[in-house]
Scaffold this motif. Sequence first.
Motif, PDB file in Angstrom:
ATOM      1  N   SER A   1       0.903  -1.322  -0.076  1.00 60.15           N
ATOM      2  CA  SER A   1       0.139   0.022  -0.038  1.00 60.15           C
ATOM      3  C   SER A   1       0.915   1.179   0.074  1.00 60.15           C
ATOM      4  O   SER A   1       0.480   2.100  -0.559  1.00 60.15           O
ATOM      5  CB  SER A   1      -1.002   0.047   1.105  1.00 60.15           C
ATOM      6  OG  SER A   1      -0.326  -0.250   2.418  1.00 60.15           O
ATOM      7  N   ASP A   2       1.905   1.257   0.458  1.00 60.98           N
ATOM      8  CA  ASP A   2       2.753   2.510   0.883  1.00 60.98           C
ATOM      9  C   ASP A   2       3.482   2.861  -0.629  1.00 60.98           C
ATOM     10  O   ASP A   2       3.546   3.808  -0.862  1.00 60.98           O
ATOM     11  CB  ASP A   2       4.043   2.293   1.870  1.00 60.98           C
ATOM     12  CG  ASP A   2       3.176   2.375   3.420  1.00 60.98           C
ATOM     13  OD1 ASP A   2       2.331   2.307   3.281  1.00 60.98           O
ATOM     14  OD2 ASP A   2       4.127   2.027   4.232  1.00 60.98           O
ATOM     15  N   TYR A   3       4.127   1.905  -1.314  1.00 57.76           N
ATOM     16  CA  TYR A   3       4.761   2.211  -2.646  1.00 57.76           C
ATOM     17  C   TYR A   3       4.697   0.951  -3.477  1.00 57.76           C
ATOM     18  O   TYR A   3       5.914   0.572  -4.003  1.00 57.76           O
ATOM     19  CB  TYR A   3       6.246   2.546  -2.221  1.00 57.76           C
ATOM     20  CG  TYR A   3       7.028   1.595  -1.310  1.00 57.76           C
ATOM     21  CD1 TYR A   3       7.541   0.337  -1.686  1.00 57.76           C
ATOM     22  CD2 TYR A   3       7.080   2.231   0.068  1.00 57.76           C
ATOM     23  CE1 TYR A   3       8.140  -0.425  -0.593  1.00 57.76           C
ATOM     24  CE2 TYR A   3       7.580   1.274   1.161  1.00 57.76           C
ATOM     25  CZ  TYR A   3       7.923   0.162   0.703  1.00 57.76           C
ATOM     26  OH  TYR A   3       8.620  -0.922   1.699  1.00 57.76           O
TER      27      TYR A   3
ATOM     28  N   ASN B   1      -2.067  -1.701   4.237  1.00 59.84           N
ATOM     29  CA  ASN B   1      -3.043  -1.175   4.850  1.00 59.84           C
ATOM     30  C   ASN B   1      -4.232  -1.058   3.964  1.00 59.84           C
ATOM     31  O   ASN B   1      -4.317  -1.545   3.200  1.00 59.84           O
ATOM     32  CB  ASN B   1      -2.552   0.467   4.933  1.00 59.84           C
ATOM     33  CG  ASN B   1      -1.531   0.419   6.052  1.00 59.84           C
ATOM     34  OD1 ASN B   1      -1.380   0.003   6.724  1.00 59.84           O
ATOM     35  ND2 ASN B   1      -0.684   1.646   5.690  1.00 59.84           N
TER      36      ASN B   1
ATOM     37  N   ASN C   1      -1.526   4.376  -0.495  1.00 58.71           N
ATOM     38  CA  ASN C   1      -1.000   5.648  -0.009  1.00 58.71           C
ATOM     39  C   ASN C   1      -1.532   7.012  -0.489  1.00 58.71           C
ATOM     40  O   ASN C   1      -1.264   7.243  -1.987  1.00 58.71           O
ATOM     41  CB  ASN C   1       0.619   5.801  -0.314  1.00 58.71           C
ATOM     42  CG  ASN C   1       1.299   6.677   0.198  1.00 58.71           C
ATOM     43  OD1 ASN C   1       0.841   7.585   0.587  1.00 58.71           O
ATOM     44  ND2 ASN C   1       2.719   6.660   0.011  1.00 58.71           N
TER      45      ASN C   1
ATOM     46  N   TYR D   1      -0.420  10.081  -0.882  1.00 55.48           N
ATOM     47  CA  TYR D   1       0.307  10.754  -1.629  1.00 55.48           C
ATOM     48  C   TYR D   1       0.615  10.267  -3.004  1.00 55.48           C
ATOM     49  O   TYR D   1       1.058  11.171  -3.787  1.00 55.48           O
ATOM     50  CB  TYR D   1       1.597  10.942  -0.817  1.00 55.48           C
ATOM     51  CG  TYR D   1       1.381  11.781   0.332  1.00 55.48           C
ATOM     52  CD1 TYR D   1       1.367  12.962   0.358  1.00 55.48           C
ATOM     53  CD2 TYR D   1       1.331  10.941   1.751  1.00 55.48           C
ATOM     54  CE1 TYR D   1       1.197  13.772   1.572  1.00 55.48           C
ATOM     55  CE2 TYR D   1       1.208  11.798   2.793  1.00 55.48           C
ATOM     56  CZ  TYR D   1       1.092  12.943   2.661  1.00 55.48           C
ATOM     57  OH  TYR D   1       0.989  13.896   4.029  1.00 55.48           O
TER      58      TYR D   1
ATOM     59  N   GLN E   1       7.491  10.876   9.890  1.00 53.53           N
ATOM     60  CA  GLN E   1       6.565  10.802   8.809  1.00 53.53           C
ATOM     61  C   GLN E   1       5.200  11.472   8.650  1.00 53.53           C
ATOM     62  O   GLN E   1       4.814  12.061   7.847  1.00 53.53           O
ATOM     63  CB  GLN E   1       6.561   9.500   8.140  1.00 53.53           C
ATOM     64  CG  GLN E   1       7.972   8.780   7.764  1.00 53.53           C
ATOM     65  CD  GLN E   1       7.860   7.394   7.317  1.00 53.53           C
ATOM     66  OE1 GLN E   1       6.933   6.583   7.866  1.00 53.53           O
ATOM     67  NE2 GLN E   1       8.486   6.994   6.283  1.00 53.53           N
ATOM     68  N   ARG E   2       4.639  11.054   9.842  1.00 55.80           N
ATOM     69  CA  ARG E   2       3.204  11.717  10.133  1.00 55.80           C
ATOM     70  C   ARG E   2       3.377  12.265  11.623  1.00 55.80           C
ATOM     71  O   ARG E   2       3.064  11.420  12.564  1.00 55.80           O
ATOM     72  CB  ARG E   2       2.074  10.789   9.658  1.00 55.80           C
ATOM     73  CG  ARG E   2       1.885  10.554   8.136  1.00 55.80           C
ATOM     74  CD  ARG E   2       0.338   9.861   8.200  1.00 55.80           C
ATOM     75  NE  ARG E   2      -0.660  10.377   8.830  1.00 55.80           N
ATOM     76  CZ  ARG E   2      -1.877   9.779   8.904  1.00 55.80           C
ATOM     77  NH1 ARG E   2      -1.862   8.478   8.276  1.00 55.80           N
ATOM     78  NH2 ARG E   2      -2.970  10.292   9.291  1.00 55.80           N
TER      79      ARG E   2
ATOM     80  N   GLY F   1      -2.241   4.582  10.195  1.00 52.76           N
ATOM     81  CA  GLY F   1      -2.790   3.756   9.388  1.00 52.76           C
ATOM     82  C   GLY F   1      -3.053   2.296   9.919  1.00 52.76           C
ATOM     83  O   GLY F   1      -2.782   2.190  11.010  1.00 52.76           O
TER      84      GLY F   1
END
Length: 406
Positions: free
Chosen positions: A92-94, A120, A124, A126, A240-241, A336
């Motif tokens: 999910s992130d990349y 997740n 993502n 972004y 990161q968050r 997340g």
Amino acid sequence: MQNVKILLGGVPFGRNNVGDEAILECVVGLLKELAPGCSITVSTDSQQETENRLNVRTVPLFGFQPAYSPRQMEEEIARADVFIWAGATGLSDYPEIPLSMLEIAHHRQTKTVLWGVGMNDELNPYLYKVLPGKKRLLLRLLTVLTLNRINFIQRLEERREARARNKIVEELNRCDLVVLRDPETLNAVHHCGDVPDVMVGADSAELLQPSPWDRVCLTQEARAILTSPARKIGLCISAQRQLVHEKELIEFLDQLADRDYRIVFLPMNHATDAPLMESMRDRMQNKMHSVVIGGKRTPGEILAIAGKLDLVISSRLHLLILASVLHIPIIGISRGSKVDNFLTMFDHVSAGSVDECDFEHMQAELDRLIESRAEFEEVSTAVHDMLLQRLEDAKVRLTEVLKQSL
């Protein structure tokens, strides 16, 4: 299996993330156990250090910025007998980065394995949402011109996400072995489409062992706090968050310090988390009862330090994992679904999220867990044993793939 050539990649190894490095260390150890004498190559941004620490061959970090050689990446994937996408939450992130590596491996007829990869419940934002800027403004104007009958922003976002999910299904169905991190990842993958031949394993960091305490280099201040009889609360907030209610967290920590707790800021990324937590400590009224564990740390060192704590609060998943391995009580702050998913196994609920932290819940959980360490250890032992059994089952399948690659 001495001649098996294995390439580990698809994760931003060598980027100062202790969680990623813990995964890498454990996967390398596991492969050396299953295939003695195998040749392991790691794609990492910290080549010399990784070679020295893990006794492996290394190549540059493929797929991630800064620029790398696509030709070299393709040659290394083709050179390997097995390419292993070795963990983290990359689905999910990349996802497009390791999926492109899998596509090359499938084209080159290199065997492919996903090992302990997580996902997740949403991709993502972004990468797949239309972020504020000229493109979003233009799409909004086009939407207005249709009298809002067509939402061009939503249409583009849905197309991006559908393309990514279709690619996940396509490449995972071509893999020789897919071992997902948890049941929630399995559900997220099935939300993308039909991927029938998958199994649920666990995060490889469950296998990590702590460094010997006498080899952990600490400042005099840090060692004094960590060896003191006072109760010690470990904390990690991901840069990161960042926490929206950071001021309230600092006030919460001061209240703990006033109750004679010691606050141990434990960065999981020394380059990004440490400066954030130094800033938080500087704003505490009672900073004398706190310390930031500075310097670049190995996963084993972080695990050894976590073992000196009475409780850990973290928005970083892998500090929660490492603390639980040693049966240190944990409180998660969600950034997340991966944190929420992990806590579910302990029948815990996050203390809110980085956007809306629930300090009343955090205080109630802290008081409960501090006074019921034996109860938490009983639960965490059962959870850890279950996850180790999942890994044992997955290792059987991985051994079969390694043998087939000869």
